[in-house]
Design a protein around this motif. Structure first.
Motif, PDB file in Angstrom:
ATOM      1  N   LEU A  39       0.815  -1.216   0.000  1.00  0.00           N
ATOM      2  CA  LEU A  39       0.000   0.000   0.000  1.00  0.00           C
ATOM      3  C   LEU A  39       0.847   1.264   0.000  1.00  0.00           C
ATOM      4  N   ALA A  40       2.074   1.175   0.517  1.00  0.00           N
ATOM      5  CA  ALA A  40       2.963   2.339   0.536  1.00  0.00           C
ATOM      6  C   ALA A  40       3.764   2.482  -0.746  1.00  0.00           C
ATOM      7  N   ASP A  41       3.700   1.506  -1.620  1.00  0.00           N
ATOM      8  CA  ASP A  41       4.460   1.545  -2.863  1.00  0.00           C
ATOM      9  C   ASP A  41       3.827   2.569  -3.815  1.00  0.00           C
ATOM     10  N   PRO A  42       4.587   3.592  -4.253  1.00  0.00           N
ATOM     11  CA  PRO A  42       4.010   4.584  -5.175  1.00  0.00           C
ATOM     12  C   PRO A  42       3.550   3.971  -6.492  1.00  0.00           C
ATOM     13  N   GLN A  43       4.228   2.908  -6.942  1.00  0.00           N
ATOM     14  CA  GLN A  43       3.825   2.272  -8.192  1.00  0.00           C
ATOM     15  C   GLN A  43       2.473   1.571  -8.038  1.00  0.00           C
ATOM     16  N   PHE A  44       2.237   1.001  -6.853  1.00  0.00           N
ATOM     17  CA  PHE A  44       0.920   0.408  -6.592  1.00  0.00           C
ATOM     18  C   PHE A  44      -0.160   1.481  -6.644  1.00  0.00           C
ATOM     19  N   GLN A  45       0.083   2.590  -5.984  1.00  0.00           N
ATOM     20  CA  GLN A  45      -0.906   3.658  -5.937  1.00  0.00           C
ATOM     21  C   GLN A  45      -1.200   4.210  -7.325  1.00  0.00           C
ATOM     22  N   SER A  46      -0.151   4.443  -8.129  1.00  0.00           N
ATOM     23  CA  SER A  46      -0.361   5.007  -9.467  1.00  0.00           C
ATOM     24  C   SER A  46      -1.048   4.012 -10.390  1.00  0.00           C
ATOM     25  N   SER A  47      -0.643   2.726 -10.338  1.00  0.00           N
ATOM     26  CA  SER A  47      -1.240   1.731 -11.225  1.00  0.00           C
ATOM     27  C   SER A  47      -2.693   1.453 -10.847  1.00  0.00           C
ATOM     28  N   PHE A  48      -2.974   1.389  -9.552  1.00  0.00           N
ATOM     29  CA  PHE A  48      -4.346   1.133  -9.123  1.00  0.00           C
ATOM     30  C   PHE A  48      -5.242   2.320  -9.464  1.00  0.00           C
ATOM     31  N   THR A  49      -4.741   3.528  -9.263  1.00  0.00           N
ATOM     32  CA  THR A  49      -5.514   4.725  -9.619  1.00  0.00           C
ATOM     33  C   THR A  49      -5.773   4.777 -11.114  1.00  0.00           C
ATOM     34  N   PHE A  50      -4.755   4.435 -11.905  1.00  0.00           N
ATOM     35  CA  PHE A  50      -4.916   4.420 -13.363  1.00  0.00           C
ATOM     36  C   PHE A  50      -5.999   3.426 -13.771  1.00  0.00           C
ATOM     37  N   SER A  51      -5.965   2.219 -13.211  1.00  0.00           N
ATOM     38  CA  SER A  51      -6.943   1.197 -13.580  1.00  0.00           C
ATOM     39  C   SER A  51      -8.348   1.564 -13.120  1.00  0.00           C
ATOM     40  N   VAL A  52      -8.469   2.168 -11.934  1.00  0.00           N
ATOM     41  CA  VAL A  52      -9.792   2.586 -11.455  1.00  0.00           C
ATOM     42  C   VAL A  52     -10.371   3.658 -12.373  1.00  0.00           C
ATOM     43  N   ALA A 111     -11.386   2.066 -15.534  1.00  0.00           N
ATOM     44  CA  ALA A 111     -12.615   1.278 -15.342  1.00  0.00           C
ATOM     45  C   ALA A 111     -13.846   2.172 -15.394  1.00  0.00           C
ATOM     46  N   VAL A 112     -13.771   3.349 -14.773  1.00  0.00           N
ATOM     47  CA  VAL A 112     -14.904   4.276 -14.796  1.00  0.00           C
ATOM     48  C   VAL A 112     -15.195   4.731 -16.224  1.00  0.00           C
ATOM     49  N   VAL A 113     -14.140   5.084 -16.971  1.00  0.00           N
ATOM     50  CA  VAL A 113     -14.324   5.509 -18.366  1.00  0.00           C
ATOM     51  C   VAL A 113     -14.897   4.364 -19.196  1.00  0.00           C
ATOM     52  N   THR A 114     -14.410   3.151 -18.961  1.00  0.00           N
ATOM     53  CA  THR A 114     -14.905   1.988 -19.691  1.00  0.00           C
ATOM     54  C   THR A 114     -16.383   1.754 -19.423  1.00  0.00           C
ATOM     55  N   ILE A 115     -16.787   1.877 -18.166  1.00  0.00           N
ATOM     56  CA  ILE A 115     -18.201   1.674 -17.803  1.00  0.00           C
ATOM     57  C   ILE A 115     -19.083   2.710 -18.489  1.00  0.00           C
ATOM     58  N   VAL A 116     -18.674   3.982 -18.453  1.00  0.00           N
ATOM     59  CA  VAL A 116     -19.476   5.046 -19.066  1.00  0.00           C
ATOM     60  C   VAL A 116     -19.548   4.847 -20.582  1.00  0.00           C
ATOM     61  N   PHE A 117     -18.394   4.571 -21.194  1.00  0.00           N
ATOM     62  CA  PHE A 117     -18.331   4.384 -22.648  1.00  0.00           C
ATOM     63  C   PHE A 117     -19.156   3.169 -23.057  1.00  0.00           C
ATOM     64  N   GLY A 118     -19.003   2.076 -22.310  1.00  0.00           N
ATOM     65  CA  GLY A 118     -19.739   0.855 -22.640  1.00  0.00           C
ATOM     66  C   GLY A 118     -21.239   1.023 -22.481  1.00  0.00           C
ATOM     67  N   MET A 119     -21.666   1.667 -21.397  1.00  0.00           N
ATOM     68  CA  MET A 119     -23.098   1.890 -21.192  1.00  0.00           C
ATOM     69  C   MET A 119     -23.685   2.773 -22.274  1.00  0.00           C
ATOM     70  N   ALA A 120     -22.920   3.795 -22.709  1.00  0.00           N
ATOM     71  CA  ALA A 120     -23.410   4.697 -23.748  1.00  0.00           C
ATOM     72  C   ALA A 120     -23.645   3.967 -25.064  1.00  0.00           C
ATOM     73  N   ASN A 124       1.549  -1.381 -23.295  1.00  0.00           N
ATOM     74  CA  ASN A 124       2.538  -0.694 -22.457  1.00  0.00           C
ATOM     75  C   ASN A 124       1.913   0.438 -21.640  1.00  0.00           C
ATOM     76  N   ARG A 125       0.838   0.104 -20.934  1.00  0.00           N
ATOM     77  CA  ARG A 125       0.181   1.083 -20.085  1.00  0.00           C
ATOM     78  C   ARG A 125       0.404   0.733 -18.615  1.00  0.00           C
ATOM     79  N   PRO A 126       0.516   1.739 -17.744  1.00  0.00           N
ATOM     80  CA  PRO A 126       0.823   1.501 -16.319  1.00  0.00           C
ATOM     81  C   PRO A 126      -0.400   1.075 -15.527  1.00  0.00           C
ATOM     82  N   ALA A 127      -0.979  -0.057 -15.879  1.00  0.00           N
ATOM     83  CA  ALA A 127      -2.201  -0.523 -15.232  1.00  0.00           C
ATOM     84  C   ALA A 127      -1.879  -1.469 -14.083  1.00  0.00           C
ATOM     85  N   PHE A 128      -2.909  -1.874 -13.371  1.00  0.00           N
ATOM     86  CA  PHE A 128      -2.745  -2.691 -12.181  1.00  0.00           C
ATOM     87  C   PHE A 128      -2.364  -4.131 -12.522  1.00  0.00           C
ATOM     88  N   GLY A 129      -2.881  -4.663 -13.645  1.00  0.00           N
ATOM     89  CA  GLY A 129      -2.563  -6.032 -14.037  1.00  0.00           C
ATOM     90  C   GLY A 129      -1.072  -6.259 -14.265  1.00  0.00           C
TER      91      GLY A 129
END
Length: 260
Positions: A47-60, A63-72, A211-216
């Protein structure tokens, strides 16, 4: 009767142990980072790892953009198929199931061939374009689950009667979808949204090859270089997925209870 009931409970017990024992072992292993004592040190480090924080934030965010785009895309399509194009329903269902048949690696290589730097539409030349491609890929991966959720919600209401009543009052198609259809399929939309969120958070192939900084990819990187932190991340990923499933169950149960 007693024998059948015992067999049912035995099957449930075996299935429960099959899923819970590996998870419990993983959780127990994740607590061993400090020798000789159980602790949550591995979780603190992650949880203190900056890479974890950035990758998790990027994926979240993705995910929000994907949900909005997909629903539209999916909600209007499923609405018009249910309302006026029911003969096309088998074809649409077949198309929405294709992401389960075509491997993700095939889809992403197709994107790279179509939108690389030498193509007519070089989306991979910029981070914004690559993020857009990744979003499209995630919408494709989530299509079977999102479409099924929306379709189930639409079948549970009388779409034709609601539409005819709204049209008789002068409502346009956009107004009907926004003010009548969406409020009536809210629980189905939330179910599709949480399923999409769980898919995006754990996806590796698209994010890695683009090559995206995602959580996976971060999960894979940690798993290749550390011992206890990957176990902690695996437990956290399970908790996120189960939380999404639990929210879906609560929403579905409340929606069913609210119906007359």
């Amino acid at each position: 009767m007693k024998t059948d009931r015992l067999g049912h409970w035995l099957a449930i017990l075996i299935g429960t142990l099959y899923f819970l024992v590996p998870l419990a072992a993983t959780f127990e292993f994740s607590l061993r980072k400090l020798r000789g004592v159980y602790s949550f040190e591995a979780y603190r480090v992650v949880l203190a790892d900056p890479q974890f924080q950035s990758s998790f934030t990027f994926s979240v965010g993705l995910a929000v953009v994907t949900i909005v785009f997909g629903m539209a895309i999916i909600v209007p399509m499923a609405y018009f198929v249910e309302l006026r194009l029911r003969k096309l329903r088998p074809f649409v269902e077949f198309v929405t199931l294709l992401p389960l048949v075509v491997p993700a690696i095939v889809i992403v290589f197709g994107y790279l061939r179509l939108y690389n730097s030498s193509s007519l539409l070089p989306l991979t030349n910029s981070s914004l374009g690559t993020n857009f491609l990744l979003t499209c890929g995630y919408v494709t991966l989530a299509l079977p689950y999102m479409y099924r959720s929306i379709e189930t919600g639409l079948r549970s209401i009388d779409v034709r009667t609601l539409t005819e009543a709204a049209e008789s009052l002068g409502a346009s198609s956009g107004t009907i979808i926004w003010r009548i259809i969406l409020p009536n399929i809210r629980s189905a939309m939330l179910s599709g949204a949480f399923l999409t969120f769980a898919i995006v958070i754990g996806e590796f192939t698209f994010a890695s090859l683009l090559n995206r900084p995602a959580f996976g990819p971060y999960l894979q990187l940690i798993g290749a270089n550390r011992a206890y932190e990957p176990a902690a991340l695996a437990v956290m990923a399970f908790m996120i997925t189960w939380a999404c499933m639990g929210i879906i169950q609560v929403i579905s149960r409340n929606a069913a209870a609210a119906r007359p």
